[in-house]
Every structure is written in structure tokens, then in C-alpha cells.
Design a protein around this motif. Structure first.
Motif, PDB file in Angstrom:
ATOM      1  N   PRO A  63       0.817  -1.220   0.000  1.00  7.82           N
ATOM      2  CA  PRO A  63       0.000   0.000   0.000  1.00  7.82           C
ATOM      3  C   PRO A  63       0.850   1.269   0.000  1.00  7.82           C
ATOM      4  N   ALA A  66      -3.184   4.958   3.412  1.00  7.94           N
ATOM      5  CA  ALA A  66      -4.330   4.320   4.049  1.00  7.94           C
ATOM      6  C   ALA A  66      -5.461   4.159   3.033  1.00  7.94           C
ATOM      7  N   GLY A  67      -6.208   3.064   3.156  1.00 10.19           N
ATOM      8  CA  GLY A  67      -7.370   2.844   2.305  1.00 10.19           C
ATOM      9  C   GLY A  67      -7.405   1.443   1.728  1.00 10.19           C
ATOM     10  N   TRP A  68      -8.378   1.234   0.855  1.00  3.63           N
ATOM     11  CA  TRP A  68      -8.550  -0.068   0.213  1.00  3.63           C
ATOM     12  C   TRP A  68      -7.506  -0.260  -0.886  1.00  3.63           C
ATOM     13  N   VAL A  69      -6.897  -1.440  -0.914  1.00  3.55           N
ATOM     14  CA  VAL A  69      -5.892  -1.803  -1.905  1.00  3.55           C
ATOM     15  C   VAL A  69      -6.351  -3.105  -2.564  1.00  3.55           C
ATOM     16  N   GLU A 109     -17.675  -7.808   3.631  1.00  4.44           N
ATOM     17  CA  GLU A 109     -16.649  -6.854   4.065  1.00  4.44           C
ATOM     18  C   GLU A 109     -16.413  -7.075   5.548  1.00  4.44           C
ATOM     19  N   GLU A 140     -10.132  -6.961  -1.987  1.00  8.69           N
ATOM     20  CA  GLU A 140      -9.382  -5.795  -1.551  1.00  8.69           C
ATOM     21  C   GLU A 140      -9.072  -5.949  -0.070  1.00  8.69           C
ATOM     22  N   TYR A 142      -7.853  -3.645   3.470  1.00  8.04           N
ATOM     23  CA  TYR A 142      -7.776  -2.285   3.991  1.00  8.04           C
ATOM     24  C   TYR A 142      -6.450  -2.106   4.721  1.00  8.04           C
ATOM     25  N   LYS A 144      -4.087   0.379   7.000  1.00  7.52           N
ATOM     26  CA  LYS A 144      -4.126   1.562   7.876  1.00  7.52           C
ATOM     27  C   LYS A 144      -3.092   2.596   7.455  1.00  7.52           C
ATOM     28  N   THR A 145      -2.046   2.127   6.791  1.00  8.61           N
ATOM     29  CA  THR A 145      -0.962   3.000   6.360  1.00  8.61           C
ATOM     30  C   THR A 145      -0.172   2.282   5.280  1.00  8.61           C
TER      31      THR A 145
END
Length: 170
Positions: A63, A66-69, A109, A140, A142, A144-145
Motif C-alpha cells: 500500500p 491508508a485505504g482499500w488496496v 466486508e 481488496e 484495507y 491503515k498506512t
């Protein structure tokens, strides 16, 4: 459609029950979809990263914030069924997983922040998430960083049902 799948934190010995449920669901769907006519000609095996188009046999993402990958986005072969039943939380950076059909329909999810602190780190879904032939599996995770250079492992637990000889013999 999956409305809610509670997460279940159990020991490795109990994970066998959830794997068996995924095997049973994938097998039943494969017979129903006539992937094979004779159930003896059906093989159910562990899903590999390459089954979902990954170029290496490693469940990992890098990643860049932060976010969906996207871990994988792949259209299943016409003679396969896939059923996913869990995740292994190996680090505190990857804290969620989402399963979709392409970009449209979310099938499940899950967020499991702190699961990496569990002794066995295994997170199981109360019911398997099943994909039919020719559907696009999108998985995907998630983060955090992320710094764009560090890879994080995020093993997915699932099975593939297919005709014997496709990948493995009967």
C-alpha cells in the motif's frame, strides 16, 4: 447477497470445520452448475494466488497510504467455483478485507483490527463466500498506512472446485 458475516476467532484445529463447509459449498455449486457430471471427477483444492491472476504465489500488497488496496481482480474460468472462508491477520497494517463481484456487488466486508494479536491470527467467516464460473472475483484489503515500498502479507483462505486434471488429478 451477503448481508452480514460475523467473524469467528478460533484455533487452527477448528478452522478445519470452516474449510470443510467451503469444500461442501463449492462442490455442491460445481455439481449444480454442471462443472462435472460425475462428482468423482471433481477436485477441490486450496486456492492459490495464481488462481486469481497474481504473478507470484504470495498473498501480499504494497500500500502507498491508508485505504482499500486491490489484492486481486480476476475472472474465474468457466469450469471453476471458488469459495472463500477466512483470512490470516499477519500484521497490524492490514485490518480489513472486502470481497466483490467486479466493481459492482460487495459480497462481504470484514474488519478485524487487533486480530494479529491473537495467538493463531486466523479470522473465519461464518459462511463461505462463493463465486460462480466467469464471475470477476475482486478482493481488496484495507491498509491503515503504507509507504509504497513495504509489502504486507495477507493470506486468503479459500478453495477451488474444478474438474480433475485441470490443475490436480483425482
Amino acid at each position: 447477497m451477503v448481508k452480514s458475516y460475523p467473524l469467528i476467532f478460533v484455533g487452527p484445529e477448528d478452522a478445519k470445520i470452516y474449510r470443510e463447509a467451503a469444500v461442501k459449498a463449492a462442490s455442491a455449486k460445481a455439481i449444480d452448475k454442471r462443472i462435472v457430471v460425475d462428482p468423482k471427477k471433481l477436485v477441490v483444492r486450496a486456492v492459490k494466488p495464481s488462481d486469481l491472476g497474481l504473478t507470484t504465489e504470495a498473498w501480499s500488497v504494497t500500500p502507498s497510504g491508508a485505504g482499500w488496496v486491490t489484492l486481486a481482480s480476476y475472472t474465474i474460468k468457466s469450469n471453476q467455483i471458488m469459495a472463500f472462508y477466512g483470512f490470516v491477520a499477519q500484521n497490524d497494517t492490514i485490518t480489513g478485507v472486502r470481497f466483490s463481484v467486479g466493481t459492482a456487488k460487495v459480497k462481504g466486508e470484514f474488519f478485524f483490527d487487533g486480530a494479529d494479536a491473537l495467538e493463531n491470527k486466523i479470522v473465519l467467516f461464518s459462511s463461505p463466500i462463493i463465486y460462480e464460473p466467469r464471475s470477476t472475483v475482486k478482493i481488496e484489503v484495507y491498509a491503515k498506512t503504507g509507504d509504497g515500498t513495504t509489502a504486507y502479507r495477507c493470506p486468503i483462505l479459500g478453495v477451488v472446485a474444478e474438474p480433475a486434471g485441470e490443475t490436480v488429478g483425482a
